[in-house]
Write a protein that holds these residues in place. Sequence first.
Motif, PDB file in Angstrom:
ATOM      1  N   ARG A 182      27.263  40.765   6.506  1.00 40.15           N
ATOM      2  CA  ARG A 182      25.945  41.317   6.172  1.00 40.15           C
ATOM      3  C   ARG A 182      24.794  40.635   6.905  1.00 40.15           C
ATOM      4  N   HIS A 183      23.852  41.492   7.363  1.00 37.57           N
ATOM      5  CA  HIS A 183      22.615  41.004   7.977  1.00 37.57           C
ATOM      6  C   HIS A 183      21.576  42.131   7.984  1.00 37.57           C
ATOM      7  N   SER A 184      20.424  41.852   8.594  1.00 38.65           N
ATOM      8  CA  SER A 184      19.314  42.814   8.510  1.00 38.65           C
ATOM      9  C   SER A 184      19.544  44.077   9.330  1.00 38.65           C
ATOM     10  N   GLY A 185      20.543  44.073  10.215  1.00 42.87           N
ATOM     11  CA  GLY A 185      20.763  45.230  11.074  1.00 42.87           C
ATOM     12  C   GLY A 185      21.863  46.172  10.606  1.00 42.87           C
ATOM     13  N   ASN A 186      22.444  45.926   9.420  1.00 40.59           N
ATOM     14  CA  ASN A 186      23.551  46.811   9.005  1.00 40.59           C
ATOM     15  C   ASN A 186      23.519  47.210   7.521  1.00 40.59           C
ATOM     16  N   GLY A 187      22.353  47.141   6.914  1.00 40.77           N
ATOM     17  CA  GLY A 187      22.251  47.519   5.493  1.00 40.77           C
ATOM     18  C   GLY A 187      22.687  48.959   5.233  1.00 40.77           C
ATOM     19  N   PHE A 188      22.331  49.861   6.157  1.00 43.58           N
ATOM     20  CA  PHE A 188      22.672  51.278   5.931  1.00 43.58           C
ATOM     21  C   PHE A 188      24.141  51.538   6.250  1.00 43.58           C
ATOM     22  N   SER A 189      24.725  50.740   7.167  1.00 38.45           N
ATOM     23  CA  SER A 189      26.160  50.871   7.459  1.00 38.45           C
ATOM     24  C   SER A 189      26.971  50.557   6.200  1.00 38.45           C
ATOM     25  N   TYR A 190      26.604  49.470   5.524  1.00 38.89           N
ATOM     26  CA  TYR A 190      27.331  49.092   4.304  1.00 38.89           C
ATOM     27  C   TYR A 190      27.068  50.087   3.168  1.00 38.89           C
ATOM     28  N   ALA A 191      25.851  50.594   3.095  1.00 41.37           N
ATOM     29  CA  ALA A 191      25.533  51.560   2.032  1.00 41.37           C
ATOM     30  C   ALA A 191      26.327  52.856   2.230  1.00 41.37           C
ATOM     31  N   LEU A 192      26.513  53.256   3.496  1.00 42.55           N
ATOM     32  CA  LEU A 192      27.334  54.451   3.780  1.00 42.55           C
ATOM     33  C   LEU A 192      28.802  54.166   3.456  1.00 42.55           C
TER      34      LEU A 192
END
Length: 328
Positions: A182-192
């Motif tokens: 996890r980091h600031s550039g993949n929040g939406f990747s994890y949410a999907l």
Amino acid sequence: MDSFIIYTQQDIDQLVINRDGETKLGERVVSYPSADGSVSTAVLASSEAKFVLLGIPEDVGVRANSGIAGAASAWRTSLVTFLNIQSNRFLRGNEILVLGHFEIDEPVDSSVAGLRKKVEEIDDLVYPIIEKIVAAGKIPVVIGGGHNNAFPIIKGVALAQNAPIDVVNIDAHADLRALEGRHSGNGFSYALKENYLDHYLMYGLHQNYNNEAILNQIETNPKLDTIFFDDILNAGIDFNGFISKLEGMPGLEIDVDCIQHVLSSAETPSGFAANEIRRMILGCNKQFAYLHICEGATRMLDGRVSRLTAKLIAYLVSDFVKAHATKV
Ligand SMILES: N=CN[C@@H](CCC(=O)O)C(=O)O
């Protein structure tokens, strides 16, 4: 130990600069009425306020994404600026409950792996509070912090609503980077991936700052859509038209690194003007489930400072509440 700090009325009063003959928002906002140290859905539900303001002062997620630290500085300065806006016929203050902020310790392990592990811990701290706010029928207004916090916010809202949610993100970056920790550039990747995010619309992405893998994802996944800032420069702004395809109440994300000359890890000389973002919020005909303003900073680790970030964030929060107060 990481925790959530609930503000008392006295905490809020200390941040207000009083002037004879004037009333500030801070003198009218609502505080959380319980002193037992925990946030409860029932107590929140009994509040007259529809909006719940809270802060996530951290930049662990930005650093875990090779960015420059500074986003932890936005919360307190923005809150002070917001509380010192005039309470008047346009905005009284009692529409808003000022709940508090997350107190996040510096990780002992400052390697990239250590920072990414810490972001997971922040996720687990943030989402239960968001879930309680939404379960109480309130609208969270969150000031970050890095954009990593989109993930726990989306998770909390989705859990409260028992369904994946749609999100509109006004941003230069899609934040659809790889699932690599996890980091600031993949929040939406994890949410999907974890099925908390349904449709994801990105408004104003910069062609120069989204990699080919992200562009492919947007092109091939029917749940994703974008209008590039580069195309908006030619065609003009039609934010309402872009989001009109969404039904229900999406979440609204504003990463201030899409606004020109705003201090942030990815500060830009080319982007939306502050007033264009204000116009989008004030003129928006949709109701949102939450607002998350992130990545802004008043002081960066590399020495850059800007007091204006706090005032910009205070404008965006007050615009959002004004635009929504008539809809809820
Ligand atoms: N939330 C920001 N995401 C950008 C970060 C850029 C930066 O911090 O420099 C991204 O991953 O590209």
